[in-house]
Write an enzyme that holds these catalytic residues in place. Sequence first.
Site, PDB file in Angstrom:
ATOM      1  N   ASN A 243     -12.897  -2.876   2.205  1.00  0.00           N
ATOM      2  CA  ASN A 243     -13.860  -1.787   2.379  1.00  0.00           C
ATOM      3  C   ASN A 243     -14.875  -1.860   1.246  1.00  0.00           C
ATOM      4  OD1 ASN A 243     -12.636  -0.649   4.688  1.00  0.00           O
ATOM      5  ND2 ASN A 243     -11.070   0.293   3.393  1.00  0.00           N
TER       6      ASN A 243
ATOM      7  N   ASP B 264       0.850  -1.193   0.000  1.00  0.00           N
ATOM      8  CA  ASP B 264       0.000   0.000   0.000  1.00  0.00           C
ATOM      9  C   ASP B 264       0.887   1.245   0.000  1.00  0.00           C
ATOM     10  OD1 ASP B 264      -3.221   0.527   0.939  1.00  0.00           O
ATOM     11  OD2 ASP B 264      -1.814   2.209   1.088  1.00  0.00           O
ATOM     12  N   ILE B 265       0.501   2.226  -0.787  1.00  0.00           N
ATOM     13  CA  ILE B 265       1.303   3.452  -0.933  1.00  0.00           C
ATOM     14  C   ILE B 265       1.261   4.302   0.342  1.00  0.00           C
ATOM     15  CG2 ILE B 265      -0.468   5.032  -1.854  1.00  0.00           C
ATOM     16  CD1 ILE B 265       1.566   5.722  -4.096  1.00  0.00           C
TER      17      ILE B 265
ATOM     18  N   VAL C  19     -10.898   3.099  -3.692  1.00  0.00           N
ATOM     19  CA  VAL C  19     -10.578   2.507  -4.996  1.00  0.00           C
ATOM     20  C   VAL C  19     -11.613   1.422  -5.295  1.00  0.00           C
ATOM     21  CG1 VAL C  19      -8.883   1.231  -6.342  1.00  0.00           C
ATOM     22  CG2 VAL C  19      -8.117   3.009  -4.758  1.00  0.00           C
TER      23      VAL C  19
ATOM     24  N   HIS D 279     -10.317  -5.256  -3.523  1.00  0.00           N
ATOM     25  CA  HIS D 279      -8.981  -5.557  -2.997  1.00  0.00           C
ATOM     26  C   HIS D 279      -9.089  -5.841  -1.515  1.00  0.00           C
ATOM     27  CE1 HIS D 279      -9.656  -1.204  -2.650  1.00  0.00           C
ATOM     28  NE2 HIS D 279      -8.932  -1.259  -1.535  1.00  0.00           N
TER      29      HIS D 279
HETATM   30  P1  AMP Z   1      -9.847   1.523   0.078  1.00  0.00           P
HETATM   31  O1  AMP Z   1     -10.526   1.653  -1.254  1.00  0.00           O
HETATM   32  O2  AMP Z   1     -10.597   2.231   1.173  1.00  0.00           O
HETATM   33  O3  AMP Z   1      -9.565   0.096   0.474  1.00  0.00           O
HETATM   34  O4  AMP Z   1      -8.452   2.268  -0.009  1.00  0.00           O
HETATM   35  C1  AMP Z   1      -7.603   2.144  -1.119  1.00  0.00           C
HETATM   36  C2  AMP Z   1      -6.191   1.873  -0.671  1.00  0.00           C
HETATM   37  O5  AMP Z   1      -5.383   1.869  -1.835  1.00  0.00           O
HETATM   38  C3  AMP Z   1      -5.602   2.904   0.301  1.00  0.00           C
HETATM   39  O6  AMP Z   1      -5.061   2.224   1.441  1.00  0.00           O
HETATM   40  C4  AMP Z   1      -4.506   3.577  -0.538  1.00  0.00           C
HETATM   41  O7  AMP Z   1      -3.391   3.978   0.240  1.00  0.00           O
HETATM   42  C5  AMP Z   1      -4.162   2.504  -1.549  1.00  0.00           C
HETATM   43  N1  AMP Z   1      -3.613   3.014  -2.804  1.00  0.00           N
HETATM   44  C6  AMP Z   1      -4.146   3.980  -3.592  1.00  0.00           C
HETATM   45  N2  AMP Z   1      -3.371   4.173  -4.672  1.00  0.00           N
HETATM   46  C7  AMP Z   1      -2.339   3.295  -4.573  1.00  0.00           C
HETATM   47  C8  AMP Z   1      -1.199   3.021  -5.376  1.00  0.00           C
HETATM   48  N3  AMP Z   1      -0.960   3.673  -6.538  1.00  0.00           N
HETATM   49  N4  AMP Z   1      -0.335   2.067  -4.958  1.00  0.00           N
HETATM   50  C9  AMP Z   1      -0.555   1.416  -3.802  1.00  0.00           C
HETATM   51  N5  AMP Z   1      -1.617   1.627  -3.006  1.00  0.00           N
HETATM   52  C10 AMP Z   1      -2.484   2.561  -3.381  1.00  0.00           C
END
Ligand code: AMP
Length: 118
Positions: free
Chosen positions: A87, A30-31, A96, A100
């Site tokens: 989530n 995770d970023i 997103v 995932h």
């Molecule tokens: P959620 O949709 O609530 O599960 O959150 C999306 C997750 O994706 C968050 O923890 C972000 O930090 C992560 N995220 C978003 N963009 C990226 C990326 N380019 N690379 C890695 N993780 C990401």
Amino acid sequence: MEDCIFCKIISGEIPSELVYKDEQVVAFNDINPVAPVHILVVPRVHIPTLNDMEEEHKELLGHVAWVMKKLAREHNIHESGYRIVTNCGPDAGQVVFHLHFHLLGGRSFGYGRPADDS
Ligand code: AMP
Ligand code: ZN
């Protein structure tokens, strides 16, 4: 899915810290990690949320669980423990919309107010 950031990561269009891949899933760091181990395990197929899961995806999501178990061992959190989160929708704060699973470990997690419990 043109505008999906995770589809772009899967295709290699956007870079990521890949930790695992096979024909069904990819996993990357995770970023914005909220724990020492914070890996996202992502099916290659674009399923927006768990609500969009179809019966044909049952085996795929079983495979996701299998990969998460393997990654927990590889990252040495299988005995200390870990948390798996997906989530789904606004109340969960989904950002997103490509299904995932967060694999979180390396610290302890409480059961506080759900919105704060990352
Ligand atoms: P959620 O949709 O609530 O599960 O959150 C999306 C997750 O994706 C968050 O923890 C972000 O930090 C992560 N995220 C978003 N963009 C990226 C990326 N380019 N690379 C890695 N993780 C990401
Ligand atoms: Zn996607």
